[in-house]
Design a protein around this motif. Structure first.
Motif: not given
Length: 125
Positions: A65-84
């Protein structure tokens, strides 16, 4: 002895049977393969193994469960980096000196022998 006496003697005399020794019934307990102490030890070990298994499955589940949450957060961070990065590129495009002078001329402003510098470059000088 007459026959009557013999018969009476025969009837009065109890017939003696040879004394048979009484057989004492000995109860033989079958010994099992496992003693009570071993059964207790095996039960405790089995219970410990079951609890360890349950703990491992629980830990594995929480880790997953923790790994899945971490993957979703990493995906969110990558999307935010692309937007930035896209926004930084847009800022650089919009702050080009040629664009600024073009807009100034369209709005009727005149530039006198001055160079147009980027805003961040001007603030550092």
């Amino acid at each position: 002895m007459s026959a009557n006496q013999a018969r009476s003697w025969e009837q009065t005399e109890p017939i003696q049977t040879p004394n048979k020794e009484r057989q004492v019934a000995v109860k033989v307990r079958k010994q099992g393969w496992i003693t009570k102490g071993e059964k207790i030890i095996y039960s405790v070990v089995a219970a410990c193994l079951i609890f360890a298994g349950i703990g491992m499955v629980s830990f594995s589940s929480s880790t997953d469960t923790l790994n899945r949450e971490m993957q979703t957060l990493e995906q969110t961070v990558q999307n935010q980096e692309v937007t930035n990065e896209a926004l930084l590129f847009e800022v650089k495009e919009l702050s080009r000196p040629e664009r600024i002078t073009h807009i100034a001329k369209e709005n009727g402003l005149q530039i006198q022998d001055a160079e147009v510098m980027q805003a961040n470059a001007a603030s550092t000088n």
